[in-house]
Write a protein that holds these residues in place. Structure first.
Motif, PDB file in Angstrom:
ATOM      1  N   TYR A 192      41.462   7.500 -58.110  1.00  0.00           N
ATOM      2  CA  TYR A 192      40.845   6.212 -58.493  1.00  0.00           C
ATOM      3  C   TYR A 192      39.904   6.386 -59.671  1.00  0.00           C
ATOM      4  O   TYR A 192      38.905   5.713 -59.791  1.00  0.00           O
ATOM      5  CB  TYR A 192      40.193   5.526 -57.300  1.00  0.00           C
ATOM      6  N   GLN A 193      40.302   7.306 -60.565  1.00  0.00           N
ATOM      7  CA  GLN A 193      39.363   7.637 -61.638  1.00  0.00           C
ATOM      8  C   GLN A 193      39.390   6.685 -62.832  1.00  0.00           C
ATOM      9  O   GLN A 193      38.505   6.757 -63.673  1.00  0.00           O
ATOM     10  CB  GLN A 193      39.584   9.079 -62.103  1.00  0.00           C
ATOM     11  N   CYS A 194      40.390   5.826 -62.933  1.00  0.00           N
ATOM     12  CA  CYS A 194      40.395   4.947 -64.115  1.00  0.00           C
ATOM     13  C   CYS A 194      40.371   3.473 -63.719  1.00  0.00           C
ATOM     14  O   CYS A 194      40.473   3.128 -62.553  1.00  0.00           O
ATOM     15  CB  CYS A 194      41.599   5.249 -65.015  1.00  0.00           C
ATOM     16  N   GLU A 195      40.277   2.636 -64.732  1.00  0.00           N
ATOM     17  CA  GLU A 195      40.107   1.203 -64.502  1.00  0.00           C
ATOM     18  C   GLU A 195      41.374   0.555 -63.970  1.00  0.00           C
ATOM     19  O   GLU A 195      41.328  -0.517 -63.381  1.00  0.00           O
ATOM     20  CB  GLU A 195      39.681   0.543 -65.822  1.00  0.00           C
ATOM     21  N   GLU A 196      42.524   1.230 -64.184  1.00  0.00           N
ATOM     22  CA  GLU A 196      43.785   0.624 -63.754  1.00  0.00           C
ATOM     23  C   GLU A 196      44.247   1.138 -62.397  1.00  0.00           C
ATOM     24  O   GLU A 196      45.431   1.001 -62.050  1.00  0.00           O
ATOM     25  CB  GLU A 196      44.841   0.819 -64.858  1.00  0.00           C
ATOM     26  N   ALA A 197      43.342   1.710 -61.616  1.00  0.00           N
ATOM     27  CA  ALA A 197      43.664   2.182 -60.261  1.00  0.00           C
ATOM     28  C   ALA A 197      44.407   1.072 -59.507  1.00  0.00           C
ATOM     29  O   ALA A 197      43.995  -0.093 -59.539  1.00  0.00           O
ATOM     30  CB  ALA A 197      42.394   2.565 -59.528  1.00  0.00           C
ATOM     31  N   ALA A 198      45.493   1.438 -58.822  1.00  0.00           N
ATOM     32  CA  ALA A 198      46.345   0.439 -58.165  1.00  0.00           C
ATOM     33  C   ALA A 198      45.542  -0.442 -57.208  1.00  0.00           C
ATOM     34  O   ALA A 198      44.721   0.041 -56.443  1.00  0.00           O
ATOM     35  CB  ALA A 198      47.471   1.143 -57.408  1.00  0.00           C
ATOM     36  N   GLY A 244      50.879   7.285 -60.163  1.00  0.00           N
ATOM     37  CA  GLY A 244      49.845   6.596 -60.931  1.00  0.00           C
ATOM     38  C   GLY A 244      50.382   5.399 -61.677  1.00  0.00           C
ATOM     39  O   GLY A 244      51.524   5.427 -62.139  1.00  0.00           O
ATOM     40  N   VAL A 245      49.579   4.360 -61.798  1.00  0.00           N
ATOM     41  CA  VAL A 245      49.913   3.254 -62.698  1.00  0.00           C
ATOM     42  C   VAL A 245      50.084   3.826 -64.110  1.00  0.00           C
ATOM     43  O   VAL A 245      50.884   3.353 -64.912  1.00  0.00           O
ATOM     44  CB  VAL A 245      48.781   2.190 -62.674  1.00  0.00           C
ATOM     45  N   CYS A 246      49.375   4.931 -64.380  1.00  0.00           N
ATOM     46  CA  CYS A 246      49.447   5.597 -65.690  1.00  0.00           C
ATOM     47  C   CYS A 246      50.737   6.384 -65.855  1.00  0.00           C
ATOM     48  O   CYS A 246      51.027   6.863 -66.951  1.00  0.00           O
ATOM     49  CB  CYS A 246      48.261   6.541 -65.858  1.00  0.00           C
ATOM     50  N   GLY A 247      51.485   6.578 -64.772  1.00  0.00           N
ATOM     51  CA  GLY A 247      52.716   7.361 -64.860  1.00  0.00           C
ATOM     52  C   GLY A 247      52.562   8.774 -64.323  1.00  0.00           C
ATOM     53  O   GLY A 247      53.525   9.545 -64.310  1.00  0.00           O
ATOM     54  N   LYS A 248      51.343   9.109 -63.869  1.00  0.00           N
ATOM     55  CA  LYS A 248      51.124  10.449 -63.309  1.00  0.00           C
ATOM     56  C   LYS A 248      51.844  10.547 -61.969  1.00  0.00           C
ATOM     57  O   LYS A 248      51.730   9.664 -61.122  1.00  0.00           O
ATOM     58  CB  LYS A 248      49.602  10.629 -63.134  1.00  0.00           C
ATOM     59  N   SER A 249      52.590  11.642 -61.778  1.00  0.00           N
ATOM     60  CA  SER A 249      53.322  11.781 -60.513  1.00  0.00           C
ATOM     61  C   SER A 249      52.371  12.236 -59.418  1.00  0.00           C
ATOM     62  O   SER A 249      51.291  12.792 -59.690  1.00  0.00           O
ATOM     63  CB  SER A 249      54.436  12.818 -60.677  1.00  0.00           C
TER      64      SER A 249
END
Ligand code: SF4
Ligand code: SF3
Length: 538
Positions: free
Chosen positions: A4-10, A19-24
């Motif tokens: 949950y480290q970024c603003e786009e946390a699901a 991840g919403v960022c694409g991180k597996s």
């Protein structure tokens, strides 16, 4: 996984299946393990430092490893597996040199974990801390430290370092291992993190301006030429400098993307005629823009997004950036990089498709702004400038960020925007005009150049004879996305800045009680609607 480290946390709470960022999920778990093991290096290196024999390799490894876990830097599980191995080997060698000097009870479990249990185990993530507030503050501190590491790394590659920064990185990471630490001490640590963040941004400013000169107001072309080009993104100016040297006279032009835009304002970079302009917008628009660029793209830092097949074979990463199947340029032993493969590929490509044309202004870092300080102070005293609005920070992909475009458009004509970071792409192409020759959007540069905005604020406070920077006609409407923005925010808080409006969402890692502390001490609040925020900020 749980991140949950970024603003786009699901769902505004955290990513759990990818991840919403694409991180597996695999990479997320490896990043947790890396941070966990890194705390062992921090512990032993701090002990070694006390005894006067800390390992400079550990300093560098701490910076690199922390940086690699920032949102949109590295998506490659092989990178993290190798890094974890390096971390454990270094930890063990530090430990060996110290053995006998440390009481066993003082050693955190993060420093004793075995290779086997780290590889096969799965409870190394943030949720292992049960108390919601302690978890929240420990993560706030960790993310602040990640941003410090990124900025310190940019300074480090230019030969600038400060031992106090390394000491704090170790101290902060060790604090997150302690079971006896409470909320008040962690709040103090977060503020100390902010003050070290300010020191780090100042160091990076010194590194950049000493190496490349002070940014000067510059008109940056946003159209395209007819030569093939290389697009460079991220924040690393040293990579850009080397690329410019190696492309000179080859018939290949260089364009910047995203956070590399401010490079155009540095005398030692803008002197290259083939640094022709900026292509496209902020990080999240890259999929469409990289496709249309037609030539190779070099990612030097965040923010990379998982590439489309249409340009993956034209994409290159360097430093801490990585993605499976994407070519990576390593640094050589002498600190230089060989970009010839990128240049050769560029020569085979067609020129970029035109996205837009015209120009935008950049280069309003502290030197340039303070050189016209008299003019600014006069304009404020004469009532021509009613207010400055700091709209620094990050951009992001959510539609709610339209708010920042609308906010900029709705500001009265006598308000001036001070910006830094990629948040600017929400309004830097609007025609907002100027006030007596002072542009209404003053762009100080990259996110780390938020330091410039602080220098300007402090100087203005001095000029107006104010003891408290909160009495200046400056309001803060800040957009965040990744952990470097957390670092910048903590720096502002440590300098005593109050009443910051933050958006588009508050961090998922800030628990209700921690938010209460932030509200009580700093009156931080979430952005609301353009109309309501204009009213309270003006
Ligand atoms: Fe989710 Fe952001 Fe973490 Fe990526 S970095 S997994 S989007 S919270
Ligand atoms: Fe932007 Fe990634 Fe934060 Fe450097 S480049 S400000 S998001």
């Amino acid at each position: 996984m749980f991140c949950y480290q970024c603003e786009e946390a699901a769902k505004g709470t955290g990513c759990t299946t990818g991840g919403v960022c694409g991180k597996s999920a695999e990479v997320a778990d490896l990043q947790d393990k890396l941070i966990y093991a890194l705390k062992g290096v921090a512990f032993y290196n701090a002990k070694a430092r006390e005894e006067g024999f800390n390992n400079p390799k550990a300093d560098q490894l701490l910076l690199e490893a922390l940086f690699s876990t920032i949102t949109n830097v590295n998506f490659d599980s092989a990178y993290f597996e190798a890094k974890i191995d390096e971390i454990l080997t270094l930890r063990d060698s530090l430990k060996e040199k110290l053995s006998g000097n440390i009481a066993v009870a003082d050693v955190p479990t993060e420093a004793t974990v075995s290779r086997e249990s780290l590889i096969s185990g799965n409870n190394f993530g943030v949720l292992r801390i049960e108390d919601e507030d302690i978890r929240s503050l420990k993560e706030l501190l960790t993310y602040g430290i990640k941003g410090i590491a990124a900025y310190a790394h940019h300074a480090y590659v230019l030969g600038f370092q400060n031992e106090d920064i390394f000491k704090f990185i170790e101290k902060g990471l060790i604090a997150t291992t302690r079971n006896d630490i409470g909320v008040p001490e962690l709040v103090d640590m977060a503020l100390e993190c902010g003050s070290v963040a300010a020191t780090t941004m100042a160091l990076l400013d010194e590194a950049n301006t000493t190496t490349y000169g002070s940014p000067e107001p510059t008109s940056i072309d946003i159209g395209v030429g007819t030569n093939p080009g290389i697009l460079i993104s991220g924040h690393d100016l040293k990579d850009l400098k080397q690329l410019l040297e190696q492309t000179e006279g080859t018939g290949v032009d260089v364009y910047t993307h995203g956070e590399m835009l401010p490079a155009h304002a540095y005398p030692e970079l803008k002197k290259y005629k083939h640094l022709v302009g900026n292509y496209g917008g902020s990080w999240w628009t890259q999929k469409d823009e990289f496709e249309k660029f037609n030539g190779p793209i070099l990612m030097t830092t965040n923010c990379l997004v998982p590439p489309k097949a249409s340009y993956k074979n034209r994409l290159y990463t360097t430093s801490m950036v990585g993605f499976e199947g994407v070519k990576h340029i390593e640094e050589k032993a002498d600190g230089t990089k060989d970009f010839s493969a990128i240049i050769e590929q560029a020569k085979q490509c067609s020129a970029p498709d035109e996205l837009e044309n015209g120009a935008i202004m950049g280069g309003f870092a502290h030197n340039a702004v303070l050189s016209v300080a008299d003019k600014i102070i006069e304009a404020v005293k004469a009532g021509q400038i009613s207010r400055f609005i700091v709209m620094a920070g990050c951009d992001g992909r959510h539609a709610s960020r339209e708010y920042y475009t609308n906010f900029a458009k709705s500001l009265p004509d006598d308000a001036v925007i001070l910006t830094a970071g990629c948040a600017k792409y929400r309004y830097n192409k609007l025609d907002l005009g100027d006030i007596g020759g002072i542009p209404r959007v003053l762009d100080a540069g990259q996110c780390n150049d938020s330091y410039s905005l602080v220098v300007v604020a402090l100087k203005l406070a001095e000029a107006f004879g104010l003891d408290d920077i909160n009495e200046l006609p400056i309001s803060y409407n800040i957009a965040w996305y990744e952990q470097k923005a957390v670092t910048v925010l903590l720096a502002l808080l440590s300098l005593g800045v109050k009443n910051i409006v933050l958006g588009p969402e508050l961090p998922a890692f800030v628990s209700p009680n921690v938010l209460k502390v932030l509200v009580e001490n700093f009156n931080i609040s979430k952005n609301t609607t353009v109309e309501a925020d204009l009213e309270r900020l003006l």
